[in-house]
Design an enzyme around this catalytic site. Structure first.
Site, mmCIF file in Angstrom:
data_model
loop_
_atom_site.group_PDB
_atom_site.id
_atom_site.type_symbol
_atom_site.label_atom_id
_atom_site.label_comp_id
_atom_site.label_asym_id
_atom_site.label_seq_id
_atom_site.Cartn_x
_atom_site.Cartn_y
_atom_site.Cartn_z
ATOM 1 N N LYS A 74 118.237 74.402 150.184
ATOM 2 C CA LYS A 74 118.740 75.648 149.685
ATOM 3 C C LYS A 74 117.404 76.577 149.340
ATOM 4 C CE LYS A 74 122.541 73.964 149.255
ATOM 5 N NZ LYS A 74 123.535 73.295 148.382
HETATM 6 C C1 LIG Z 1 124.429 72.433 147.764
HETATM 7 C C2 LIG Z 1 125.812 72.707 147.176
HETATM 8 C C3 LIG Z 1 126.360 72.155 146.058
HETATM 9 C C4 LIG Z 1 125.775 70.888 145.539
HETATM 10 O O1 LIG Z 1 124.556 70.727 145.235
HETATM 11 P P1 LIG Z 1 123.764 69.308 145.038
HETATM 12 O O2 LIG Z 1 122.468 69.986 144.641
HETATM 13 O O3 LIG Z 1 123.730 68.900 146.702
HETATM 14 O O4 LIG Z 1 124.456 68.382 144.317
HETATM 15 C C5 LIG Z 1 127.617 72.832 145.364
HETATM 16 N N1 LIG Z 1 128.148 73.800 145.896
HETATM 17 C C6 LIG Z 1 127.471 74.365 147.276
HETATM 18 C C7 LIG Z 1 128.459 75.515 147.534
HETATM 19 C C8 LIG Z 1 126.417 73.900 147.592
HETATM 20 O O5 LIG Z 1 125.949 74.610 148.881
#
Ligand SMILES: *Cc1c(COP(=O)(O)O)cnc(C)c1O
Length: 397
Positions: A196
């Site tokens: 991310k």
């Molecule tokens: C990465 C992501 C999540 C979940 O995040 P985690 O930190 O992996 O639990 C939820 N929604 C979207 C759109 C994501 O890209």
């Protein structure tokens, strides 16, 4: 004579795999984590508040609540919105499963909305058609890092007295006109997974202007208990009360120190991802067989992902053939996402099936995510472009 594809034994465009995303960790980040490891507080300490303060400032909101990951952020936000058994929550079909799963955690039913065919963002018209007496909230997901149409969604939510929630896990660094992501919905959820926009290993955050929702989420992340370890130490007290059922969704000071350090670099990283996207836009404007997603006017795109749609009518191949050929060239393309309602869990437990969200389902057959992350060089982007052109010209119909 075009170059032989790596998948048929030719030389790959790159010798090593370029991933679709990865974290950037510098010596400053490592020093920040080291300092916490030498301090008194590894969790529930002062770095948690510092990360929350700097994140709220970044997002332009009154409150930010740090939690263990992005899924926990969604779970906490949905709980703060009062979502519970019997409620319906409208979620996009084109998202990661966690957007819907968090509603199921609370006993609610996710109802899947279709997307716009050019941006693949949740379509407000689809949302409007799905509202019933049971609807409690609408969740928008800023797919690839582009903010959704929050003006239209706000009108629907206010008209029907629904909470508007943003799954902004892709969108840290993005803006809608002059409003940063994090400030666009009543509750806004972020993830700091290494792929991310900023990374804390695992980590998440919810932003809101509502003080009561912030209190509820702080309690929710700490077993439903009203005070944490440090607050009790400061008060010289052992007494605590559990007011509601909660979880251990705390984010440690080690992770928060990394978050504070990473967040300082977020604006420069967003700018770099936007530059890479511009390189792709320019290169692909004349490429037959694909088109990049459209960008809505007034949007500053955070480009967590750069997604293209293949024009399968112009190709003698399907998306999986193109995917495998690009992987063989050592380009780490990916697919985001299998529409959530097509997963076996949802088919089995919620009776969802093909045909429910035709736009998302069609898009799924032709999308590819290309590498984009802050540490990518121009040469890396040139390799992606060269591999794409090599593969598409081979498979041209
Ligand atoms: C990465 C992501 C999540 C979940 O995040 P985690 O930190 O992996 O639990 C939820 N929604 C979207 C759109 C994501 O890209």
């Amino acid at each position: 004579m075009p170059a032989k594809l790596a998948i048929f034994g030719g030389a790959p465009v790159r010798s090593g795999l370029l991933p679709y995303s990865r974290q950037s960790v510098g010596e400053d980040d490592i020093a920040a984590v080291n300092a916490v490891l030498r301090s008194d507080w590894l969790t529930t300490g002062p770095m948690v508040e510092e990360f929350e303060r700097s994140f709220a400032l970044f997002a332009g909101t009154k409150h930010a609540v740090a939690v263990g990951n992005g899924t926990a952020a969604l779970h906490a936000a949905y709980c703060a919105a009062g979502i519970g058994p019997g409620d319906e929550v409208i979620v996009p079909a084109m998202t990661f499963a966690a957007t819907a799963n968090a509603a199921v955690f609370l006993g609610a039913t996710p109802v899947f909305a279709d997307c716009d065919p050019e941006t693949l963002l949740i379509d407000p018209k689809s949302v409007e058609a799905l509202v019933t007496k049971k609807t409690k909230a609408v969740v928008a997901m800023d797919y690839t890092g582009q903010p959704c149409d929050y003006d239209a969604l706000r009108t629907i939510a206010d008209g029907k007295k629904l909470t508007l929630i943003a799954d902004a896990c892709h969108a840290l660094g993005g803006f809608l006109n002059d409003r940063p992501t994090g400030s666009l919905a009543d509750l806004n959820a972020f993830s700091f997974h290494p792929v991310k926009p900023i990374a804390t290993g695992e980590g998440g955050m919810v932003t809101t202007d509502d003080p009561e929702m912030a209190v509820r989420m702080r309690c929710f992340r700490n077993h439903g208990i009203t005070t944490d370890h440090r607050q009790r130490q400061e008060q010289g007290s052992w007494f605590y009360e559990m007011q509601a059922l909660g979880y251990n969704y705390r984010l440690s000071d080690i992770q928060c120190a990394l978050g504070v350090s990473q967040l300082k670099k977020a604006p420069a990283w967003t700018k770099r991802r936007q530059e890479l996207a511009k390189m792709y836009d320019m290169a692909f404007s004349a490429t037959k067989g694909l088109r990049p997603l459209s960008v809505r006017s007034g949007v500053s795109h955070a480009y967590h992902l750069y997604v293209i749609q293949l024009n399968l009518d112009l190709l003698a191949a399907d998306r999986n053939d193109i995917f495998r050929a690009l992987r063989a060239e050592n380009i780490g393309v990916n697919v985001h996402y299998i529409p959530v309602h097509l997963h076996p869990y949802y088919r089995k437990n919620f009776g969802t099936r093909e045909g429910l969200c035709p736009v998302a389902e069609k898009a799924y057959t032709c999308i590819l995510s290309l590498p984009v992350f802050a540490a990518m060089t121009d040469k890396d982007a040139d390799d992606v472009i060269a591999a794409m052109e090599k593969v598409l010209s081979y498979f041209a119909a």
